[in-house]
Design a protein around this motif. Sequence first.
Motif, PDB file in Angstrom:
ATOM      1  N   HIS A 258       0.824  -1.212   0.000  1.00 33.01           N
ATOM      2  CA  HIS A 258       0.000   0.000   0.000  1.00 33.01           C
ATOM      3  C   HIS A 258       0.858   1.261   0.000  1.00 33.01           C
ATOM      4  O   HIS A 258       0.506   2.258  -0.649  1.00 33.01           O
ATOM      5  N   SER A 259       1.955   1.240   0.723  1.00 34.22           N
ATOM      6  CA  SER A 259       2.832   2.411   0.773  1.00 34.22           C
ATOM      7  C   SER A 259       3.444   2.680  -0.600  1.00 34.22           C
ATOM      8  O   SER A 259       3.474   3.822  -1.074  1.00 34.22           O
ATOM      9  N   TYR A 260       3.930   1.621  -1.256  1.00 34.96           N
ATOM     10  CA  TYR A 260       4.510   1.776  -2.586  1.00 34.96           C
ATOM     11  C   TYR A 260       3.464   2.301  -3.568  1.00 34.96           C
ATOM     12  O   TYR A 260       3.720   3.229  -4.337  1.00 34.96           O
ATOM     13  N   GLY A 261       2.259   1.699  -3.540  1.00 41.29           N
ATOM     14  CA  GLY A 261       1.207   2.114  -4.453  1.00 41.29           C
ATOM     15  C   GLY A 261       0.799   3.563  -4.254  1.00 41.29           C
ATOM     16  O   GLY A 261       0.583   4.300  -5.224  1.00 41.29           O
ATOM     17  N   ALA A 262       0.709   4.000  -2.995  1.00 39.39           N
ATOM     18  CA  ALA A 262       0.301   5.376  -2.700  1.00 39.39           C
ATOM     19  C   ALA A 262       1.344   6.381  -3.194  1.00 39.39           C
ATOM     20  O   ALA A 262       1.001   7.412  -3.774  1.00 39.39           O
ATOM     21  N   ILE A 263       2.606   6.076  -2.954  1.00 42.66           N
ATOM     22  CA  ILE A 263       3.673   6.984  -3.393  1.00 42.66           C
ATOM     23  C   ILE A 263       3.737   7.033  -4.911  1.00 42.66           C
ATOM     24  O   ILE A 263       3.848   8.115  -5.510  1.00 42.66           O
ATOM     25  N   PHE A 264       3.666   5.869  -5.550  1.00 43.16           N
ATOM     26  CA  PHE A 264       3.695   5.803  -7.011  1.00 43.16           C
ATOM     27  C   PHE A 264       2.553   6.607  -7.610  1.00 43.16           C
ATOM     28  O   PHE A 264       2.753   7.458  -8.483  1.00 43.16           O
ATOM     29  N   TYR A 265       1.336   6.362  -7.134  1.00 46.38           N
ATOM     30  CA  TYR A 265       0.145   6.997  -7.713  1.00 46.38           C
ATOM     31  C   TYR A 265       0.199   8.519  -7.561  1.00 46.38           C
ATOM     32  O   TYR A 265      -0.078   9.258  -8.515  1.00 46.38           O
ATOM     33  N   ASN A 266       0.546   8.995  -6.370  1.00 49.13           N
ATOM     34  CA  ASN A 266       0.550  10.442  -6.133  1.00 49.13           C
ATOM     35  C   ASN A 266       1.720  11.136  -6.817  1.00 49.13           C
ATOM     36  O   ASN A 266       1.619  12.314  -7.167  1.00 49.13           O
ATOM     37  N   ARG A 267       2.809  10.414  -7.016  1.00 45.93           N
ATOM     38  CA  ARG A 267       3.930  10.981  -7.782  1.00 45.93           C
ATOM     39  C   ARG A 267       3.504  11.220  -9.229  1.00 45.93           C
ATOM     40  O   ARG A 267       3.770  12.293  -9.791  1.00 45.93           O
ATOM     41  N   VAL A 268       2.844  10.242  -9.825  1.00 47.97           N
ATOM     42  CA  VAL A 268       2.368  10.400 -11.209  1.00 47.97           C
ATOM     43  C   VAL A 268       1.304  11.488 -11.273  1.00 47.97           C
ATOM     44  O   VAL A 268       1.276  12.280 -12.221  1.00 47.97           O
ATOM     45  N   SER A 269       0.455  11.552 -10.251  1.00 44.93           N
ATOM     46  CA  SER A 269      -0.591  12.574 -10.210  1.00 44.93           C
ATOM     47  C   SER A 269       0.010  13.973 -10.260  1.00 44.93           C
ATOM     48  O   SER A 269      -0.456  14.836 -11.016  1.00 44.93           O
ATOM     49  N   GLY A 270       1.064  14.204  -9.472  1.00 44.77           N
ATOM     50  CA  GLY A 270       1.733  15.498  -9.509  1.00 44.77           C
ATOM     51  C   GLY A 270       2.391  15.771 -10.851  1.00 44.77           C
ATOM     52  O   GLY A 270       2.415  16.919 -11.331  1.00 44.77           O
ATOM     53  N   SER A 271       2.910  14.718 -11.478  1.00 46.60           N
ATOM     54  CA  SER A 271       3.540  14.871 -12.789  1.00 46.60           C
ATOM     55  C   SER A 271       2.522  15.304 -13.837  1.00 46.60           C
ATOM     56  O   SER A 271       2.838  16.075 -14.750  1.00 46.60           O
ATOM     57  N   ILE A 272       1.296  14.796 -13.701  1.00 44.09           N
ATOM     58  CA  ILE A 272       0.226  15.184 -14.635  1.00 44.09           C
ATOM     59  C   ILE A 272      -0.009  16.696 -14.561  1.00 44.09           C
ATOM     60  O   ILE A 272      -0.107  17.372 -15.589  1.00 44.09           O
ATOM     61  N   TYR A 273      -0.088  17.212 -13.344  1.00 42.89           N
ATOM     62  CA  TYR A 273      -0.313  18.653 -13.193  1.00 42.89           C
ATOM     63  C   TYR A 273       0.875  19.442 -13.729  1.00 42.89           C
ATOM     64  O   TYR A 273       0.677  20.473 -14.415  1.00 42.89           O
ATOM     65  N   ARG A 274       2.068  18.993 -13.440  1.00 45.40           N
ATOM     66  CA  ARG A 274       3.274  19.676 -13.903  1.00 45.40           C
ATOM     67  C   ARG A 274       3.298  19.788 -15.432  1.00 45.40           C
ATOM     68  O   ARG A 274       3.676  20.815 -15.987  1.00 45.40           O
ATOM     69  N   GLU A 275       2.892  18.715 -16.095  1.00 48.26           N
ATOM     70  CA  GLU A 275       2.836  18.719 -17.554  1.00 48.26           C
ATOM     71  C   GLU A 275       1.717  19.627 -18.062  1.00 48.26           C
ATOM     72  O   GLU A 275       1.849  20.258 -19.116  1.00 48.26           O
ATOM     73  N   ALA A 276       0.629  19.706 -17.292  1.00 45.13           N
ATOM     74  CA  ALA A 276      -0.536  20.480 -17.737  1.00 45.13           C
ATOM     75  C   ALA A 276      -0.289  21.985 -17.695  1.00 45.13           C
ATOM     76  O   ALA A 276      -0.886  22.730 -18.498  1.00 45.13           O
ATOM     77  N   VAL A 277       0.542  22.447 -16.783  1.00 48.65           N
ATOM     78  CA  VAL A 277       0.735  23.892 -16.611  1.00 48.65           C
ATOM     79  C   VAL A 277       1.993  24.406 -17.314  1.00 48.65           C
ATOM     80  O   VAL A 277       2.368  25.563 -17.142  1.00 48.65           O
ATOM     81  N   LYS A 278       2.660  23.552 -18.076  1.00 52.57           N
ATOM     82  CA  LYS A 278       3.856  23.997 -18.805  1.00 52.57           C
ATOM     83  C   LYS A 278       3.499  25.040 -19.841  1.00 52.57           C
ATOM     84  O   LYS A 278       2.440  24.953 -20.488  1.00 52.57           O
TER      85      LYS A 278
END
Length: 278
Positions: A258-278
């Motif tokens: 669960h810890s690995y999955g949570a970190i992985f998912y939220n890391r990608v989630s932040g990357s999505i926003y970072r790409e969206a506001v470029k």
Amino acid sequence: MASITDCVVEGLKYPFKDIKKLLGLGGLFALISAISVFISYKSLDIFRMTVHLVEKTNTTVSHLPFSLLPAGDLYLVVGLAIISFIISLFIMGYQYDIVKFSIDKKEDLPGFSDVLGIFVKGIKYFLVCLAYSIIPILVLAGGIMLIGNSSILLVIILIAMLLFIIAYFLLIMALNNMVAHDNIKKAFDFNEIIGNISNLGWAKYIGIVIFTLIVYMIIMVAVSFLLTFLTVLFAATISNQAFIISIVIAIIEGLFIHSYGAIFYNRVSGSIYREAVK
């Protein structure tokens, strides 16, 4: 602009940047998992006792005197549920920080030192998730209460499911927008939220979210097979100890998976926003 695969691959590697922090978060998940197992077993005992009392007194559950019920067990279950919820808020706060670190392109994992700050962020995270779920839940609950067993209920369920899906895709960007500005009001700035999705492209946005979920589910399914094997192994070596086996498996699952999955998912989630506001 990074590809979908690049964002997901980076997210898969990210949890291993700091094993201690990964296991620190895993400890919280393990605690919740162990509590959940205990609550399940204790709730089953309460249910069995309640059924026995109903049969013995020849009455209904609603008419059973509270004094006959296992009050101590009931209070224990409620208390453990509250503790589990508080821990969950702390986990949500840490996920908030993971998203923030991802948006800021920080390579390390967040720390745990600011306990109060993480807890407050967790409350914000929870409230936003709850707010985006209210309409689908009300539609589903209202349909069930007003329509009962009518054939129209299926239509209501499908509408509620569609609303849940729409809310989910909006929620991801809403949480990111809140985290980026550290302002809960930004989670409900729909013009900005939809604008960010449009900047990235709806097709790419939906694609990366679905792809991330597929990868996450593959990891979970693979692990479930491993945990099933471990359960069988424990069951063969420890007879008549179903509760102990369940606790051990729950701790393993929480500590590592669960810890690995949570970190992985939220890391990608932040990357999505970072790409969206470029």
